[in-house]
Design a protein around this motif. Structure first.
Motif, PDB file in Angstrom:
ATOM      1  N   HIS A   7       0.221   4.162   0.846  1.00  0.00           N
ATOM      2  CA  HIS A   7      -0.050   5.075   1.964  1.00  0.00           C
ATOM      3  C   HIS A   7       0.637   4.648   3.253  1.00  0.00           C
ATOM      4  O   HIS A   7       1.246   5.455   3.927  1.00  0.00           O
ATOM      5  N   CYS A   8       0.528   3.358   3.590  1.00  0.00           N
ATOM      6  CA  CYS A   8       1.088   2.918   4.871  1.00  0.00           C
ATOM      7  C   CYS A   8       2.251   1.953   4.703  1.00  0.00           C
ATOM      8  O   CYS A   8       2.934   1.623   5.668  1.00  0.00           O
TER       9      CYS A   8
ATOM     10  N   GLY B 123      -2.953  -1.971   7.711  1.00  0.00           N
ATOM     11  CA  GLY B 123      -2.212  -0.782   8.115  1.00  0.00           C
ATOM     12  C   GLY B 123      -2.979   0.523   7.990  1.00  0.00           C
ATOM     13  O   GLY B 123      -2.710   1.470   8.719  1.00  0.00           O
ATOM     14  N   CYS B 124      -3.916   0.596   7.040  1.00  0.00           N
ATOM     15  CA  CYS B 124      -4.676   1.828   6.898  1.00  0.00           C
ATOM     16  C   CYS B 124      -5.957   1.584   6.122  1.00  0.00           C
ATOM     17  O   CYS B 124      -6.170   0.500   5.581  1.00  0.00           O
TER      18      CYS B 124
ATOM     19  N   CYS C 273       0.861  -1.181   0.000  1.00  0.00           N
ATOM     20  CA  CYS C 273       0.000   0.000   0.000  1.00  0.00           C
ATOM     21  C   CYS C 273       0.898   1.232   0.000  1.00  0.00           C
ATOM     22  O   CYS C 273       1.808   1.332   0.813  1.00  0.00           O
TER      23      CYS C 273
ATOM     24  N   ILE D   5       2.217  -1.213   3.954  1.00  0.00           N
ATOM     25  CA  ILE D   5       1.992  -2.622   4.312  1.00  0.00           C
ATOM     26  C   ILE D   5       1.917  -3.483   3.045  1.00  0.00           C
ATOM     27  O   ILE D   5       1.425  -3.039   2.007  1.00  0.00           O
TER      28      ILE D   5
ATOM     29  N   ASP E 227      -6.080   0.045   2.525  1.00  0.00           N
ATOM     30  CA  ASP E 227      -5.735  -1.358   2.277  1.00  0.00           C
ATOM     31  C   ASP E 227      -6.921  -2.178   1.783  1.00  0.00           C
ATOM     32  O   ASP E 227      -6.752  -3.139   1.032  1.00  0.00           O
TER      33      ASP E 227
END
Ligand code: ZN
Ligand code: ZN
Lengths: 351, 165
Positions: free
Chosen positions: B72-73, B87-88, B70, B75, B91
């Motif tokens: 953004h995070c 993780g966010c 991902c 993961i 996901d």
């Protein structure tokens, strides 16, 4: 309200009243929510976590979800205070043990608690005595609405409320009913209940939730499915199908004991009372089992001079953190067991 | 009871399927069950264990779907497999393909939320009507199963599957 005010009485949900209270101890509903724009906790930095905690704390306190709300900063709280909150079912064991910025808001006679930065950013909980699921849902949904006015919760058109663990996604709801089932245990039929519960996709847990053993004949039944059903459907299943069925089983087992095994029943109940009224050293686990039998005896009319409310309070107040709070000192080993035995004898008018 | 499929391990997962108006029961071990997708599951296995087993059995999916981490995070699917935690919020979109069968397993076949919607979202047009219809279909289905009307149940199940696509 201060944390120390909690020590000397049992929470509202333990008052031993409410519908079906001879078998249903409490009804609990929990909602998992996450704030949009912040990563879930596993991927949050220390700074994000602290910022989030501050923002949620402020939101809760300014939303006036309850006339008086106590906020406990768990990063700063002592071990014993955290243990006290676990014993009162206001925070989970993992939340007590975790590290970093986190907290809990407690309101309205401890019927409301909101854990901040547990597995999800918010875990809103409403706890009520007896079987009061619809009432609990109404209350928690209002709290959810008022927080939602000030916080954007992570939500997906297809998956609903987004949670850190996919087992909670959708409604994010966990409905848990705590049941006292001593007769099913004594008649050896408790396994049937477990099997039936698992067939219905329900989880059976102990007194303190996930990973805890059932102690003193108390069992928590919770839903596992959170997607594809509405909150109302999940609650209605519990109220109209699951719980009445188990209550029927337990009633039947109690009647069997009462009618066919009266002497054996009385022996169990009065032995428990005798031990509780005369022991000089008593461990908390033994206390739970004995109180369980005594509670059944009161509910079946075999013991008349002890109030069920007293027994409910003893369940709570004889646990380690509560006992030490009442005494105002740290107690270990035999000393703790001795103090516990004294306290019980005094409350039950023992010898 | 031994597993219907491999006949070796103990059957711990019990599946009920409706096929051609008949109710079929399958008793499988965890491994065989984990390879068996898309059925409504009756299980005796704790949900976390089920998830872990399922994710492990589908570890090959990552390559097939070619999903990276991902953005953004950070993961990855492998991270998730290990911890069981995402993780966010993004996901769910990033891993949608891999998550969907897993969600079906964990939630009695469901892949769509039908419950409460944030007030503000309601205004911007979540497909609420579809959700309500699904709820009704599911209710009819459980009534049909209760009444042992498996022919009707099979039809309803097809309708639900269609509506979910
Ligand atoms: Zn097998
Ligand atoms: Zn992410």
């Amino acid at each position: 309200m201060k944390l120390s005010d909690l020590t000397n009485h049992a929470g509202e949900w333990l008052r031993g009243s409410g519908p079906m209270s001879e078998i249903v101890i409490s009804s609990r509903i929990r909602l998992a929510r996450n704030v949009a724009g912040f990563p879930f906790l596993a991927k949050s930095s220390r700074g994000q976590r602290t910022m989030l905690e501050g923002r949620i704390r402020e939101t809760i306190l300014s939303s006036q979800i309850a006339p008086q709300t106590l906020y406990v900063d768990l990063e700063q709280a002592t071990d014993m205070d955290r243990q006290l909150l676990v014993e009162r079912h206001l925070i989970s064991k993992p939340h007590a043990a975790a590290e970093g910025s986190r907290g809990v808001a407690i309101g309205e006679n401890e019927t409301i608690s909101i854990m901040v930065n547990e597995e999800d950013h918010l875990r809103i909980q409403v706890l009520r005595s007896g079987l009061q699921l619809e009432e609990a849902w109404e209350q928690i949904s209002k709290i959810d609405d008022s927080l939602e006015r000030r916080l954007d919760f992570a939500f997906h058109n297809r998956f609903g409320y987004l949670t850190a663990c996919p087992t909670n996604v959708g409604t994010g709801i966990r409905v848990s009913v705590m049941l006292h089932l001593p007769a099913l245990k004594l008649t050896g039929e408790i396994e049937k209940v477990f099997r039936a519960a698992k067939d219905m996709r329900l989880a059976v847990r102990g007194l303190y939730g996930e990973g805890t053993e059932a102690t003193g004949d108390f069992y928590q039944i919770s839903n596992q499915t959170t997607l594809g059903k509405t909150e109302e459907e999940i609650i209605s299943d519990f109220k109209h199908v699951v719980i009445p069925k188990i209550i029927d089983y337990e009633h039947h087992a109690r009647r069997t004991l009462l009618n066919d095994r009266t002497t054996a029943l009385d022996d169990k109940v009065h032995r428990a009372m005798g031990l509780l009224k005369s022991a000089r050293l008593i461990a908390s686990e033994e206390t739970l089992f004995l109180l369980s039998h005594l509670r059944m005896g009161i509910n079946l009319g075999r013991v008349k001079d002890i109030d069920v409310r007293t027994v409910n309070e003893l369940f709570l107040l004889t646990q380690p953190a509560h006992l030490q709070r009442i005494q105002g000192r740290k107690l270990e080993g035999d000393l703790r067991r001795a103090v516990r035995a004294d306290y019980i004898r005094q409350r039950l008018g023992g010898v | 009871m031994k597993c219907d499929n491999c006949n070796k391990a103990a059957a711990t997962v019990h599946l009920t399927e409706i096929k051609g108006g008949k109710k079929l029961e399958k008793h499988l071990c965890e491994q065989c069950a984990a390879q068996n997708e898309g059925l409504p599951v009756k299980t005796h296995t704790p949900i976390n264990e089920l998830l872990t087993n399922f994710v492990l059995a589908h570890s090959g999916l990552q390559k097939e779907t070619g999903v990276g981490g991902c953005e953004h995070c950070g993961i990855t699917w492998a991270d998730f497999r290990q911890s069981g935690l995402l993780g966010c919020e993004h996901d769910y979109g990033v891993f949608e393909k891999d998550l969907t069968p897993l969600l079906q397993r964990a939630h009695e076949g469901a892949t769509h939320h039908v419950g409460k919607v944030p007030a503000r979202r309601g205004e911007v047009g979540v497909p609420m009507k579809k959700s309500v219809d699904l709820t009704r279909l599911r209710k009819d289905l459980s009534r049909a199963v209760e009444a042992e009307d498996y022919e009707k149940a099979a039809k309803l199940r097809d309708q639900i599957r269609q509506a979910e696509e």
